[in-house]
Design a protein around this motif. Structure first.
Motif, mmCIF file in Angstrom:
data_model
loop_
_atom_site.group_PDB
_atom_site.id
_atom_site.type_symbol
_atom_site.label_atom_id
_atom_site.label_comp_id
_atom_site.label_asym_id
_atom_site.label_seq_id
_atom_site.Cartn_x
_atom_site.Cartn_y
_atom_site.Cartn_z
ATOM 1 N N GLY A 45 0.823 -1.199 0.000
ATOM 2 C CA GLY A 45 0.000 0.000 0.000
ATOM 3 C C GLY A 45 0.860 1.252 0.000
ATOM 4 O O GLY A 45 0.618 2.190 -0.751
ATOM 5 N N ASN A 46 1.894 1.254 0.853
ATOM 6 C CA ASN A 46 2.801 2.396 0.899
ATOM 7 C C ASN A 46 3.677 2.473 -0.347
ATOM 8 O O ASN A 46 4.192 3.538 -0.676
ATOM 9 C CB ASN A 46 3.679 2.335 2.153
ATOM 10 C CG ASN A 46 2.897 2.691 3.407
ATOM 11 O OD1 ASN A 46 1.947 3.465 3.357
ATOM 12 N ND2 ASN A 46 3.278 2.105 4.522
ATOM 13 N N GLN A 47 3.859 1.345 -1.023
ATOM 14 C CA GLN A 47 4.538 1.386 -2.314
ATOM 15 C C GLN A 47 3.649 2.075 -3.350
ATOM 16 O O GLN A 47 4.109 2.911 -4.129
ATOM 17 C CB GLN A 47 4.868 -0.040 -2.787
ATOM 18 C CG GLN A 47 5.980 -0.721 -2.013
ATOM 19 C CD GLN A 47 7.327 -0.068 -2.233
ATOM 20 O OE1 GLN A 47 7.664 0.306 -3.348
ATOM 21 N NE2 GLN A 47 8.093 0.065 -1.168
ATOM 22 N N ALA A 48 2.364 1.737 -3.328
ATOM 23 C CA ALA A 48 1.449 2.289 -4.321
ATOM 24 C C ALA A 48 1.181 3.773 -4.106
ATOM 25 O O ALA A 48 1.079 4.546 -5.064
ATOM 26 C CB ALA A 48 0.127 1.513 -4.298
ATOM 27 N N ASN A 49 1.063 4.197 -2.839
ATOM 28 C CA ASN A 49 0.754 5.606 -2.596
ATOM 29 C C ASN A 49 1.993 6.493 -2.538
ATOM 30 O O ASN A 49 1.888 7.714 -2.376
ATOM 31 C CB ASN A 49 -0.089 5.776 -1.320
ATOM 32 C CG ASN A 49 0.642 5.321 -0.056
ATOM 33 O OD1 ASN A 49 1.864 5.385 0.050
ATOM 34 N ND2 ASN A 49 -0.131 4.853 0.928
ATOM 35 N N PRO A 204 2.221 -7.299 5.742
ATOM 36 C CA PRO A 204 2.339 -6.883 7.142
ATOM 37 C C PRO A 204 1.807 -5.465 7.336
ATOM 38 O O PRO A 204 1.882 -4.643 6.425
ATOM 39 C CB PRO A 204 3.860 -6.912 7.362
ATOM 40 C CG PRO A 204 4.421 -6.499 6.016
ATOM 41 C CD PRO A 204 3.435 -7.002 4.974
ATOM 42 N N ARG A 205 1.262 -5.213 8.496
ATOM 43 C CA ARG A 205 0.870 -3.862 8.885
ATOM 44 C C ARG A 205 1.141 -3.692 10.375
ATOM 45 O O ARG A 205 1.103 -4.656 11.134
ATOM 46 C CB ARG A 205 -0.610 -3.588 8.618
ATOM 47 C CG ARG A 205 -1.018 -3.533 7.163
ATOM 48 C CD ARG A 205 -0.443 -2.341 6.430
ATOM 49 N NE ARG A 205 -1.002 -2.232 5.094
ATOM 50 C CZ ARG A 205 -0.556 -2.899 4.023
ATOM 51 N NH1 ARG A 205 0.460 -3.740 4.149
ATOM 52 N NH2 ARG A 205 -1.129 -2.732 2.847
ATOM 53 N N GLU A 225 -10.451 1.107 5.986
ATOM 54 C CA GLU A 225 -10.238 2.153 4.990
ATOM 55 C C GLU A 225 -11.117 1.882 3.774
ATOM 56 O O GLU A 225 -11.290 0.744 3.354
ATOM 57 C CB GLU A 225 -8.770 2.193 4.570
ATOM 58 C CG GLU A 225 -7.806 2.441 5.721
ATOM 59 C CD GLU A 225 -7.905 3.840 6.309
ATOM 60 O OE1 GLU A 225 -8.540 4.714 5.662
ATOM 61 O OE2 GLU A 225 -7.376 4.050 7.407
ATOM 62 N N THR A 226 -11.665 2.947 3.193
ATOM 63 C CA THR A 226 -12.553 2.795 2.035
ATOM 64 C C THR A 226 -11.908 3.407 0.801
ATOM 65 O O THR A 226 -10.910 4.126 0.883
ATOM 66 C CB THR A 226 -13.903 3.474 2.297
ATOM 67 O OG1 THR A 226 -13.678 4.858 2.623
ATOM 68 C CG2 THR A 226 -14.624 2.800 3.445
ATOM 69 N N GLY A 227 -12.496 3.123 -0.348
ATOM 70 C CA GLY A 227 -11.979 3.662 -1.603
ATOM 71 C C GLY A 227 -10.613 3.123 -1.944
ATOM 72 O O GLY A 227 -9.723 3.865 -2.343
ATOM 73 N N PRO A 232 -3.816 -0.309 -2.998
ATOM 74 C CA PRO A 232 -3.974 -1.356 -1.993
ATOM 75 C C PRO A 232 -3.732 -0.904 -0.562
ATOM 76 O O PRO A 232 -3.603 -1.709 0.331
ATOM 77 C CB PRO A 232 -2.912 -2.382 -2.416
ATOM 78 C CG PRO A 232 -1.837 -1.568 -3.048
ATOM 79 C CD PRO A 232 -2.542 -0.420 -3.731
ATOM 80 N N SER A 233 -3.707 0.428 -0.310
ATOM 81 C CA SER A 233 -3.402 0.927 1.030
ATOM 82 C C SER A 233 -4.339 0.359 2.086
ATOM 83 O O SER A 233 -3.944 0.094 3.212
ATOM 84 C CB SER A 233 -3.481 2.457 1.058
ATOM 85 O OG SER A 233 -2.514 3.026 0.217
ATOM 86 N N GLY A 234 -5.616 0.192 1.744
ATOM 87 C CA GLY A 234 -6.580 -0.265 2.743
ATOM 88 C C GLY A 234 -6.910 -1.735 2.676
ATOM 89 O O GLY A 234 -7.844 -2.187 3.355
ATOM 90 N N MET A 235 -6.187 -2.499 1.873
ATOM 91 C CA MET A 235 -6.566 -3.903 1.690
ATOM 92 C C MET A 235 -6.376 -4.740 2.945
ATOM 93 O O MET A 235 -7.136 -5.674 3.193
ATOM 94 C CB MET A 235 -5.800 -4.512 0.517
ATOM 95 C CG MET A 235 -6.322 -4.028 -0.826
ATOM 96 S SD MET A 235 -5.567 -4.899 -2.232
ATOM 97 C CE MET A 235 -6.483 -4.173 -3.581
ATOM 98 N N VAL A 236 -5.378 -4.424 3.771
ATOM 99 C CA VAL A 236 -5.189 -5.204 4.995
ATOM 100 C C VAL A 236 -6.295 -4.900 5.991
ATOM 101 O O VAL A 236 -6.853 -5.808 6.620
ATOM 102 C CB VAL A 236 -3.799 -4.936 5.602
ATOM 103 C CG1 VAL A 236 -3.690 -5.531 7.003
ATOM 104 C CG2 VAL A 236 -2.711 -5.517 4.713
#
Length: 403
Positions: A45-49, A204-205, A225-227, A232-236
């Motif tokens: 997620g942090n890679q994508a954002n 991991p988160r 997390e939504t949206g 993928p930031s909110g997938m976990v």
């Protein structure tokens, strides 16, 4: 490193300032292509954002700027190290990172990256790697020595799930093996590892522990997390919210440098935004259970009552605890009677409670989104609070460095 190599590193500072994120973006793509298994260790997620790439670019720049005396970065490095320990990062993985980082410098910078410069950066990286490996070795040893602790991942059963607000659920995690679990400092976190089907990866988160220590379980409270598509930031968080009681997850032992100081008698001012209240709740409960019962000011801001987690619990604590004073800010006040219940409309504004918070030798703890932390920190400084008494926790890669 010799003096000439340090001068070469300093000479690259303008390039890092201008093109640091281009370099780190290229580096991650190169490394993941060669070692796709590492995608299971990194927060995609942090890679994508872009947050991880920005954090690495900032870290590389800071190291170059302080190459003469990297020890000034030790507090930042300890923060990185404690997260690495929670993710079970091993020394051999530094070699993988070094190989691809140096290669990326050569490929991105091009002809300007002479062999001398690449050799200098190789020496610089492995100097830093040695510092980190030694720091983390001590952390692994200290952690292993704690009663009930462990290094790496351990399976826990979700025995209870509680809906705390429209967005936040609490998960009560019990050790699958039934053995002892280790104590933690109020404010610390655990890393949790789950399989995310949409990514076909383990992810991991880090989640703050949201209660005072209980020897039977750990509790985390997670905002859904939504949206999330295609980010993928909110997938976990979504994966966790789909879990059921009885499901099993893997977690690391508690870690983190953001926590209450043991045996401190200083008054506490706990300032949170949104789900940033989770480590504050652990601090509040821990203080309540201690013999100190220090004067405590609880300041929390969120959008409205429906997303306000733990509202009733805080009210109950306040009824029984004469040392607790609370201020709650809602962006939107939906019911007229809310303002009579110490609800203040608008974003958190510390000027509106400055008479309560400016206590002698108080310790201020801030947790929430990046801009929230910056705003509260700047207000406290303007109110003449010493920066040595201000502590903050930024969720995700560290992008801010205020003190």
């Amino acid at each position: 490193m010799n003096t000439y190599q340090k001068e070469l590193i300093k000479a690259t500072i303008p390039i890092l300032r201008e093109s640091g994120e281009v370099l780190t973006n290229y580096f991650y793509a190169r490394m993941f292509k060669a070692h796709p298994e590492l995608r299971n260790m990194f927060n995609m997620g942090n890679q994508a954002n872009g947050r991880q790439k920005s954090a690495l670019a900032n870290a590389v720049l800071a190291y170059a700027e302080n190459i003469e005396n990297p020890s000034v970065l030790i507090s930042v490095l300890k923060g990185i190290g404690t997260k690495h320990r929670s993710l079970n990062i091993q020394p051999e993985q530094y070699k993988i990172v070094g190989t691809h980082l140096i290669a990326s410098i050569g490929e991105v910078v091009g002809e300007a990256a002479t062999q001398e410069i690449l050799d200098a950066w190789t020496a610089a990286f492995y100097q830093l790697a040695e510092i980190m490996i030694n720091l983390e070795k001590e952390m692994y040893q200290e952690n292993k020595a704690k009663s009930g602790s462990w290094n790496g991942w351990r399976k826990f059963v979700i025995k209870k799930i509680i809906q705390e607000s429209t967005e936040i659920k609490s998960f009560y995690l019990y050790p699958e093996d039934g053995k002892e679990i280790t104590e933690y400092h109020a404010g610390q976190f655990i890393s949790i590892q789950v399989f995310v089907p949409e990514l076909d990866l383990l992810q991991p988160r880090q989640y703050s522990l949201s209660s005072a220590f209980n020897p039977e379980y750990y509790r985390i409270s997670v905002k859904k997390e939504t949206g999330i598509a295609p980010n993928p930031s909110g997938m976990v968080s979504n994966t966790l919210h789909s879990k059921s009681e009885g499901d099993v997850v893997s977690i690391s032992s508690p870690a983190g440098i953001f926590h209450l100081e043991k045996d401190s008698k200083n008054p506490l001012v706990l300032i949170s935004g949104g789900v940033g209240l989770t480590p504050m709740l652990s601090m509040l409960e821990t203080n309540l259970n201690s013999i100190q019962n220090k004067k405590t000011i609880w300041i929390h801001g969120c959008r409205n009552e429906s997303v306000h987690a733990f509202k009733n619990q805080i009210m109950e604590i306040k009824k029984d605890a004469g040392h607790l004073e609370t201020f709650t800010f809602y962006d939107t006040v939906e019911n007229d009677d809310e303002t009579s219940n110490q609800i203040i409309q608008g974003r958190v504004d510390l000027h509106k409670c400055k008479d309560a918070i400016l206590l002698e030798e108080a310790k201020f703890y801030i947790c929430g989104p990046e801009m929230f932390i910056k705003a509260q920190y700047e207000t406290l400084i303007n109110l003449n609070v010493s920066e040595k008494n201000i502590f903050y926790e930024e969720f995700g890669p560290q992008l801010i460095n205020l003190n």
